[in-house]
Scaffold this motif. Structure first.
Motif, PDB file in Angstrom:
ATOM      1  N   TRP A   6     -11.984 115.043 109.199  1.00  0.00           N
ATOM      2  CA  TRP A   6     -11.409 116.388 109.183  1.00  0.00           C
ATOM      3  C   TRP A   6     -10.509 116.532 110.398  1.00  0.00           C
ATOM      4  CZ3 TRP A   6      -9.824 120.210 106.565  1.00  0.00           C
ATOM      5  CH2 TRP A   6      -9.545 121.439 107.170  1.00  0.00           C
ATOM      6  N   LYS A   7     -11.077 116.286 111.579  1.00  0.00           N
ATOM      7  CA  LYS A   7     -10.324 116.274 112.827  1.00  0.00           C
ATOM      8  C   LYS A   7     -10.859 115.131 113.672  1.00  0.00           C
ATOM      9  CE  LYS A   7      -9.177 121.177 113.113  1.00  0.00           C
ATOM     10  NZ  LYS A   7      -9.172 122.349 113.993  1.00  0.00           N
ATOM     11  N   GLY A  36      -7.385 117.839 108.897  1.00  0.00           N
ATOM     12  CA  GLY A  36      -7.198 119.164 109.477  1.00  0.00           C
ATOM     13  C   GLY A  36      -6.234 119.245 110.635  1.00  0.00           C
ATOM     14  N   GLU A  37      -5.717 118.104 111.103  1.00  0.00           N
ATOM     15  CA  GLU A  37      -4.729 118.144 112.181  1.00  0.00           C
ATOM     16  C   GLU A  37      -3.750 116.970 111.974  1.00  0.00           C
ATOM     17  OE1 GLU A  37      -7.197 118.094 115.659  1.00  0.00           O
ATOM     18  OE2 GLU A  37      -7.808 116.035 115.365  1.00  0.00           O
ATOM     19  N   PRO A  38      -2.490 117.233 112.146  1.00  0.00           N
ATOM     20  CA  PRO A  38      -1.500 116.197 111.839  1.00  0.00           C
ATOM     21  C   PRO A  38      -1.449 115.102 112.909  1.00  0.00           C
ATOM     22  CG  PRO A  38      -0.410 118.153 112.687  1.00  0.00           C
ATOM     23  CD  PRO A  38      -1.873 118.498 112.549  1.00  0.00           C
ATOM     24  N   LEU A  39      -1.251 113.881 112.447  1.00  0.00           N
ATOM     25  CA  LEU A  39      -1.016 112.748 113.339  1.00  0.00           C
ATOM     26  C   LEU A  39       0.309 112.120 112.930  1.00  0.00           C
ATOM     27  CD1 LEU A  39      -4.526 111.025 113.486  1.00  0.00           C
ATOM     28  CD2 LEU A  39      -3.396 112.316 115.295  1.00  0.00           C
ATOM     29  N   PRO A  40       1.186 111.853 113.903  1.00  0.00           N
ATOM     30  CA  PRO A  40       2.487 111.263 113.559  1.00  0.00           C
ATOM     31  C   PRO A  40       2.335 109.815 113.079  1.00  0.00           C
ATOM     32  CG  PRO A  40       2.269 111.530 115.943  1.00  0.00           C
ATOM     33  CD  PRO A  40       1.059 112.132 115.324  1.00  0.00           C
ATOM     34  N   GLU A  41       3.310 109.371 112.299  1.00  0.00           N
ATOM     35  CA  GLU A  41       3.322 107.996 111.783  1.00  0.00           C
ATOM     36  C   GLU A  41       3.692 107.001 112.879  1.00  0.00           C
ATOM     37  OE1 GLU A  41       2.291 106.998 108.767  1.00  0.00           O
ATOM     38  OE2 GLU A  41       1.743 109.091 108.411  1.00  0.00           O
ATOM     39  N   ASP A  42       4.548 107.418 113.804  1.00  0.00           N
ATOM     40  CA  ASP A  42       4.985 106.559 114.911  1.00  0.00           C
ATOM     41  C   ASP A  42       3.780 106.190 115.780  1.00  0.00           C
ATOM     42  OD1 ASP A  42       5.676 105.974 117.658  1.00  0.00           O
ATOM     43  OD2 ASP A  42       7.726 106.616 117.223  1.00  0.00           O
ATOM     44  N   TYR A  47      -0.614 107.580 119.415  1.00  0.00           N
ATOM     45  CA  TYR A  47      -1.545 107.337 120.512  1.00  0.00           C
ATOM     46  C   TYR A  47      -1.562 108.529 121.474  1.00  0.00           C
ATOM     47  CZ  TYR A  47      -3.939 105.181 124.415  1.00  0.00           C
ATOM     48  OH  TYR A  47      -4.830 104.930 125.430  1.00  0.00           O
ATOM     49  N   VAL A  48      -0.386 109.051 121.785  1.00  0.00           N
ATOM     50  CA  VAL A  48      -0.287 110.201 122.697  1.00  0.00           C
ATOM     51  C   VAL A  48      -0.998 111.417 122.090  1.00  0.00           C
ATOM     52  CG1 VAL A  48       1.317 111.857 123.741  1.00  0.00           C
ATOM     53  CG2 VAL A  48       1.825 109.402 123.824  1.00  0.00           C
TER      54      VAL A  48
END
Length: 184
Positions: A6-7, A36-42, A47-48
């Motif tokens: 979820w997160k 429930g929270e976006p993570l970038p593909e890059d 990581y950041v």
């Protein structure tokens, strides 16, 4: 392989654990997906952002622990119920303990029987045979009776961590009976 959460804080709220898990999962070829929270593909930004979310989760739990401890200490300074169940007492948040008329006689019987020479195992067996249960719903055993016989709450002493308040609890047992049991 994917790990769907979820997160990120569902994995851990301890920052060191989070980074360890992220590393182990990445080394094993597992990609973390959050709903429930976006993570970038890059990968670099990912990581950041993971580090940021892990830091925020860690900060939340540290603050939460601090708030809980502050509330429990506040309660203890006033000798209020702090969630600890004791045989012979009832309690409600924001109030002092009260004597439970249903279970206080059990406490008196334990002390009296013990001082009169009855072995703890026999006391436990009689209580269990009567269908009585400990405050946590378990059968009585010698260790639970020992704990009761040493608990100064029964002579009116409230204790929570470093807070000790004489007269902070309603007294169920006389000091004389408590001392007699303590000597045995």
């Amino acid at each position: 392989a994917y790990l769907i959460l979820w997160k990120l804080d569902r994995l851990s709220r301890e920052i060191h654990d989070s980074f360890f898990f992220f590393s182990q999962l990445q080394d094993s070829g597992v990609q973390i997906v959050t709903v429930g929270e976006p993570l970038p593909e890059d990968n670099h930004m990912r990581y950041v952002i993971q580090a940021l979310y892990a830091s925020m989760a860690h900060n939340f739990i540290v603050n939460h622990r601090s708030n809980v401890m502050r509330g429990q200490n506040f309660n203890a300074e006033k000798a209020w119920y702090n969630g600890v169940k004791l045989l012979g007492y009832s309690g409600k948040p924001g109030e002092k303990y009260e004597i439970d008329p249903d279970t206080a006689p059990i406490v008196k019987k334990i002390f009296t029987d013990y001082v009169e020479g009855k072995p703890l195992q026999k006391i436990a067996d009689e209580l269990n045979a009567s269908g009585l249960k400990s405050v946590h719903g378990n059968s009585f055993v010698v260790n639970s009776l020992n704990k009761i016989l040493r608990n100064r709450a029964y002579i009116g002493e409230y204790k929570w961590g470093e807070h000790v308040i004489p007269g902070g609890m309603p007294q169920i047992i006389s000091v004389e009976l408590f001392d007699a049991a303590d000597k045995k």
